[in-house]
Scaffold this active site. Structure first.
Site, mmCIF file in Angstrom:
data_model
loop_
_atom_site.group_PDB
_atom_site.id
_atom_site.type_symbol
_atom_site.label_atom_id
_atom_site.label_comp_id
_atom_site.label_asym_id
_atom_site.label_seq_id
_atom_site.Cartn_x
_atom_site.Cartn_y
_atom_site.Cartn_z
ATOM 1 C CB THR A 128 -0.769 0.154 1.348
ATOM 2 O OG1 THR A 128 -1.402 1.151 1.414
ATOM 3 C CG2 THR A 128 0.034 -0.408 2.463
ATOM 4 C CE LYS A 159 0.360 -4.681 2.922
ATOM 5 N NZ LYS A 159 0.120 -6.097 2.284
ATOM 6 C CG PHE A 195 -13.718 6.681 3.237
ATOM 7 C CD1 PHE A 195 -14.227 7.384 4.404
ATOM 8 C CD2 PHE A 195 -13.911 7.298 1.863
ATOM 9 C CE1 PHE A 195 -14.463 8.656 4.398
ATOM 10 C CE2 PHE A 195 -14.579 8.600 2.212
ATOM 11 C CZ PHE A 195 -14.933 9.529 3.268
ATOM 12 N NE ARG A 219 -8.302 8.489 2.758
ATOM 13 C CZ ARG A 219 -8.673 7.229 3.344
ATOM 14 N NH1 ARG A 219 -8.989 6.257 2.969
ATOM 15 N NH2 ARG A 219 -8.499 7.407 4.785
HETATM 16 N N1 LIG Z 1 -8.220 -2.053 -0.274
HETATM 17 C C1 LIG Z 1 -7.239 -1.064 -0.796
HETATM 18 O O1 LIG Z 1 -7.729 0.143 -1.000
HETATM 19 C C2 LIG Z 1 -5.861 -1.395 -0.814
HETATM 20 C C3 LIG Z 1 -5.008 -0.559 -1.423
HETATM 21 C C4 LIG Z 1 -3.702 -0.762 -1.398
HETATM 22 C C5 LIG Z 1 -3.102 -1.911 -1.011
HETATM 23 N N2 LIG Z 1 -4.100 -2.827 -0.591
HETATM 24 C C6 LIG Z 1 -3.260 -4.175 -0.248
HETATM 25 O O2 LIG Z 1 -4.116 -5.251 -1.025
HETATM 26 C C7 LIG Z 1 -4.185 -6.412 0.007
HETATM 27 C C8 LIG Z 1 -5.606 -6.883 0.023
HETATM 28 O O3 LIG Z 1 -6.287 -6.005 0.469
HETATM 29 P P1 LIG Z 1 -7.867 -6.027 0.504
HETATM 30 O O4 LIG Z 1 -8.351 -4.680 0.785
HETATM 31 O O5 LIG Z 1 -8.299 -6.914 -0.621
HETATM 32 O O6 LIG Z 1 -8.192 -6.972 1.939
HETATM 33 P P2 LIG Z 1 -9.405 -7.765 2.438
HETATM 34 O O7 LIG Z 1 -9.508 -7.374 3.875
HETATM 35 O O8 LIG Z 1 -10.659 -7.335 1.638
HETATM 36 O O9 LIG Z 1 -9.061 -9.258 1.975
HETATM 37 C C9 LIG Z 1 -7.860 -9.825 2.632
HETATM 38 C C10 LIG Z 1 -8.121 -11.280 2.281
HETATM 39 O O10 LIG Z 1 -7.085 -11.826 2.933
HETATM 40 C C11 LIG Z 1 -7.709 -13.117 3.659
HETATM 41 N N3 LIG Z 1 -6.682 -13.421 4.977
HETATM 42 C C12 LIG Z 1 -6.545 -12.683 5.784
HETATM 43 N N4 LIG Z 1 -5.569 -13.043 6.663
HETATM 44 C C13 LIG Z 1 -5.122 -14.393 6.105
HETATM 45 C C14 LIG Z 1 -4.370 -15.338 6.480
HETATM 46 N N5 LIG Z 1 -3.533 -15.274 7.626
HETATM 47 N N6 LIG Z 1 -3.893 -16.479 5.544
HETATM 48 C C15 LIG Z 1 -4.820 -16.444 4.483
HETATM 49 N N7 LIG Z 1 -5.630 -15.583 4.178
HETATM 50 C C16 LIG Z 1 -5.936 -14.498 4.866
HETATM 51 C C17 LIG Z 1 -8.972 -12.615 4.070
HETATM 52 O O11 LIG Z 1 -9.752 -13.839 4.306
HETATM 53 C C18 LIG Z 1 -9.415 -11.696 2.859
HETATM 54 O O12 LIG Z 1 -10.146 -12.660 2.132
HETATM 55 C C19 LIG Z 1 -3.752 -6.077 1.029
HETATM 56 O O13 LIG Z 1 -2.030 -6.385 1.270
HETATM 57 C C20 LIG Z 1 -3.444 -4.805 1.443
HETATM 58 O O14 LIG Z 1 -2.506 -4.035 2.032
HETATM 59 C C21 LIG Z 1 -5.189 -2.725 -0.224
#
Ligand SMILES: NC(=O)c1ccc[n+]([C@@H]2O[C@H](COP(=O)([O-])OP(=O)(O)OC[C@H]3O[C@@H](n4cnc5c(N)ncnc54)[C@H](O)[C@@H]3O)[C@@H](O)[C@H]2O)c1
Length: 249
Positions: A128, A159, A195, A219
């Site tokens: 991120t 992260k 959000f 943002r």
């Molecule tokens: N959502 C955003 O705006 C955004 C922006 C930039 C980066 N990211 C990155 O993208 C990635 C995913 O984010 P997201 O928004 O999809 O999150 P999310 O919370 O929607 O999904 C996370 C997924 O990981 C799974 N999970 C959690 N812990 C686990 C474990 N120990 N073992 C196996 N599976 C596990 C959960 O069940 C879920 O399906 C993250 O690394 C986040 O830092 C997200």
């Protein structure tokens, strides 16, 4: 459009989450010759519906934890790339209870890196832009790959730590790894705690959405499918050892 892939079997961690499922859908729809294994522990943010419509030939779900080294030892061989989305992802939760963030985001990434190293598998780490902290409202600069890390919450710190582990495994052990730091995502299947869905739900209930600070913050937001496409470009065309920033400006 059908796209060619240098990979045949891709392991996507967190592939039932918001961003991971968009990537899984993109790959299965666009590169039908690729088989995707989703490893997801189905934590509260997972949404099985997000990948339910995909062909069973193209995708297999393994329910498990990225911290489980025995499982990874069995699962990783046979895959030629890992795309690591699994994470605890909600800032506010990390302030209330940091423990799962340290476990999944740091220990889980470490465990996966060890497995990728043992079986010599190409690794892409999803991160991120929150690792860079924030800029003053009137600051004309943008984050770059050279920006210093200034995480400010347990989530962004975990992260940042995971990014550093990936860099170390790339430099020290020669792991074929890339990292991407993306801005905020929006789109279908996002958990209601985040959000935009949360603000919409507030408005539907006739409540004022909650804004942090004075509400003047700016943002960068990108559609989750554009994020998925960018990750695919990095996975297939990116230079190993590099970090890429993904944003929508
Ligand atoms: N959502 C955003 O705006 C955004 C922006 C930039 C980066 N990211 C990155 O993208 C990635 C995913 O984010 P997201 O928004 O999809 O999150 P999310 O919370 O929607 O999904 C996370 C997924 O990981 C799974 N999970 C959690 N812990 C686990 C474990 N120990 N073992 C196996 N599976 C596990 C959960 O069940 C879920 O399906 C993250 O690394 C986040 O830092 C997200």
């Amino acid at each position: 459009m059908r796209i060619a892939s240098p990979y045949k079997n891709i392991l996507v961690t967190g592939g039932c989450g918001f961003c991971g499922s968009a990537f899984v859908c993109f790959v299965v729809d666009s590169a039908p010759d690729v088989h995707v294994t989703v490893l997801d522990k189905l934590a509260y943010a997972a949404d099985l519906d997000s990948i339910a419509g995909l062909s069973k030939d193209g995708v297999e779900l393994v329910v498990g934890d990225v911290c489980d080294s025995n499982l990874l030892e069995r699962l990783v061989p046979g895959h030629d790339a890992i795309v690591h989305y699994a994470a605890e992802s909600h800032n506010d939760n990390s302030i209330a209870d940091p423990a799962p963030f340290i476990a999944t985001n740091i220990e889980g990434t470490y465990t996966l890196l060890q497995a990728a190293r043992a079986f010599n598998v190409r690794f892409h780490h999803i991160s991120t832009d929150e690792v860079f902290g924030d800029l003053a409202l009137d600051d004309p600069r943008k984050f770059t790959e050279e920006s210093p890390y200034r995480p400010s919450s347990p989530y962004s710190s975990s992260k940042a730590a995971s990014d550093m582990l990936v860099r170390a495994w790339s430099r020290t052990y020669g792991l074929k790894a890339t990292i991407s730091n993306c801005c905020n995502n929006y789109g279908p299947h996002q958990h209601s705690e985040k959000f935009i869905p949360h603000s919409i739900a507030c408005i539907q209930r006739g409540e004022r959405p909650k804004l942090y600070g004075d509400g003047l913050n700016v943002r960068d937001w990108i559609h989750v499918e554009d994020h998925a496409r960018a990750v695919w470009s990095i996975l297939t065309k990116g230079a190993v050892g590099e970090t890429y920033l993904i944003g929508a400006n």
